[in-house]
Write a protein that holds these residues in place. Structure first.
Motif, short mmCIF file in Angstrom:
data_model
loop_
_atom_site.label_atom_id
_atom_site.label_comp_id
_atom_site.label_asym_id
_atom_site.label_seq_id
_atom_site.Cartn_x
_atom_site.Cartn_y
_atom_site.Cartn_z
N GLN A 9 63.03 64.31 -1.64
CA GLN A 9 62.27 64.45 -0.43
C GLN A 9 61.63 65.65 0.11
O GLN A 9 62.39 67.00 -0.83
N ALA A 13 64.89 59.26 6.88
CA ALA A 13 64.06 59.13 5.70
C ALA A 13 64.34 58.14 4.88
O ALA A 13 63.48 57.13 3.76
N ARG A 14 65.31 58.53 4.01
CA ARG A 14 65.88 57.85 2.39
C ARG A 14 66.67 56.53 3.49
O ARG A 14 66.12 55.79 2.55
N ALA A 55 58.43 57.99 6.34
CA ALA A 55 58.69 59.52 7.07
C ALA A 55 58.51 59.98 8.48
O ALA A 55 58.67 58.53 9.77
N ASN A 115 62.87 54.30 4.72
CA ASN A 115 62.04 54.66 3.45
C ASN A 115 60.82 54.41 4.35
O ASN A 115 60.18 54.40 3.77
N ASP A 123 58.66 63.16 3.11
CA ASP A 123 58.84 62.39 4.18
C ASP A 123 59.84 62.98 5.52
O ASP A 123 60.11 61.91 6.81
#
Length: 501
Positions: A83, A124-125, A130, A128, A106
């Motif tokens: 990231q 963000a993770r 930004a 998925n 990200d």
């Protein structure tokens, strides 16, 4: 995100800009480690999370950021789950522009919501996509956030954030917001806690540090704060940066002179010696007022080292204006100066002013100014020959110390001093008494052995920190430095950085 989820995820922070950004990066590091991330070793081939803490003051800030981001594209492609986050002043200014120009980023966060960094990374993770979150005002005073301080013996302590000035060349107030002061008790509690941990030098930090008190209704609050720091047992040295001549009052000069642990050092931004240009800059003081401050400081502290910031080539600057700047430099006899070539910053009034000075003219004036200041710096350093100084040993200040078998540190007036090691048992944070035998424009040298070494609690703290393996530092704090930048001697800027307005 739990610590277990992120215990193998590493981070790296790349910091650009002023002391405020350096201190903000310490907070980002503290937040990430509090969330379970670990600092990537210096020799690691990248990190799982790379954070850019950006500056918007210099003209090439945008190009520098996007160049760095571009270099990470292949690394991110080869590293699943990597990231990239962009924060700081440029993020506050450009907002959605960053993800449009660099869609592989990200997270984008601003100067007011540093504390959201771990949450935004996790969001963000999971989602998925930004995450762009820019707060328009301060959500929580940054000093309440976890902090990973890089020095065991010296620390920044914020007294305020934001700036109420309207200098026509500066974009910082738009990005950092209006001044907001901390309560004096909170500041002193942080200083006392740091001293208990072994810190022996603190630097009080603010965009306009000596305006402290305007937000809490006490115009003499900063002088009182300096005196209160003088009563803290174990605090060896107190510095502050950066003041504004408009707010620099006689009570502050008295507090500096009468408080033993407040160091005889002053960084006082000039920007221009021309009263006409100072008015165009909206600097709210004139040449006479500036020189009067210098005279009062020298009367109260004859050995004080005074440094400054100067802009060359502000719109409308004539040769006569420039000669006024040279006059102030000769009169003030600065120990060092940050000298900057004016550059346009979109969104500032100066960028739209008539009379933009041609680059060749700015360069020629800049070179004359640097030459004059070099002569004065060298002459002022030669006045230190034969003096016996107590130097606080520093870590990483002398880049050639290994080859020269020397140690380096800072004198009370913040001059850089190199001295012979001669097998001394001395640690960063300890104090060595040396006699100055050689002077160069930007450093002093003690060629003989130290006559005394005082082991300190700060040295003990450094020793404890280094007793066990530690993550490699990413943003070195150390002691704040002043002077003409050596790495980029011809760098252009807008007036000495965010904290030197």
């Amino acid at each position: 995100m739990t610590a277990q989820d992120t215990q193998t995820r590493s981070y790296e922070i790349r910091t650009f800009g002023c002391q405020m950004n350096v201190h903000d990066s310490e907070r980002m590091a503290g937040l990430l480690e509090d969330a379970g991330y670990v600092r990537a070793p210096a020799d690691a081939d990248g990190a799982d999370v790379v954070v850019f803490n950006t500056c918007a003051v210099r003209e090439n800030a945008d190009n520098r950021l996007y160049g760095n981001l571009g270099q990470l594209v292949p690394k991110k492609a080869a590293r699943p789950g990597m990231q990239i986050a962009v924060g700081g002043c440029l993020a506050q200014k450009d907002r959605d522009t960053i993800t449009r120009k660099a869609p592989w980023v990200d997270v984008v966060f601003g100067t007011h919501n540093v504390g959201k960094l771990p949450v935004l990374l996790e969001r963000a993770r999971v989602e998925n996509e930004a995450q762009v979150e820019i707060a328009e005002s301060l959500e929580a005073f940054p000093s309440t956030l976890p902090t990973r301080r890089e020095s065991a013996y010296a620390a920044w302590v914020s007294v305020s954030v934001g700036c109420n000035n309207t200098c026509t060349f500066c974009i910082v107030p738009q990005l950092r917001g209006k001044e907001k002061d901390r309560r004096p008790g909170d500041i002193l509690a942080e200083v006392e806690a740091l001293v208990d941990e072994g810190v022996s030098e603190i630097t009080l930090l603010g965009q306009n540090v000596n305006a402290y008190g305007s937000d809490i209704g006490d115009r003499e609050a900063f002088g009182k704060l300096l005196r209160a720091c003088g009563r803290i047992d174990g605090l060896e040295r107190v510095r502050f940066t950066s003041p504004h001549p408009r707010d620099f009052t006689d009570d502050v000069i008295a507090a500096m002179a009468e408080t033993p642990n407040v160091m005889p050092q002053l960084h006082m931004p000039l920007q221009s010696g021309s009263s006409r240009l100072l008015k165009a800059m909206r600097r709210s003081y004139r040449q006479e007022r500036y020189l009067d401050i210098i005279e009062k400081v020298r009367a109260a502290m004859p050995e004080a080292a005074i440094s400054t910031d100067i802009i060359v080539g502000f719109p409308g600057e004539t040769e006569e204006d420039f000669q006024e700047t040279l006059h102030v430099v000769r009169e003030a006899r600065f120990a060092q100066a940050f000298t900057f070539q004016y550059s346009k910053r979109p969104g500032t009034p100066a960028a739209e002013m008539d009379g933009q000075v041609p680059k060749a003219v700015v360069q020629e004036r800049y070179e004359r100014l640097v030459e004059l200041q070099e002569e004065i710096s060298w002459a002022e350093n030669k006045r230190q020959l034969g003096r016996t100084l107590e130097v606080m040993v520093a870590e990483g200040e002398g880049r050639k110390d290994g080859a020269t078998r020397r140690l380096s540190g800072r004198a009370p007036d913040n001059r850089l001093v190199h001295f012979a090691a001669d097998g001394l048992s001395v640690r960063p944070g300890d104090l060595a008494t040396v006699e100055i035998t050689y002077a160069a424009p930007h450093h002093l040298l003690a060629e003989g052995p130290a006559s005394a070494v005082r082991r300190t609690r700060a040295g003990d703290a450094w020793e404890r920190r280094n007793a066990a393996p530690q993550p490699a530092p990413g943003v070195l704090l150390g002691l704040p430095t002043v002077g003409v930048p050596t790495a980029e001697p011809a760098a252009s800027g807008t007036g000495g950085g965010c904290t030197a307005c």
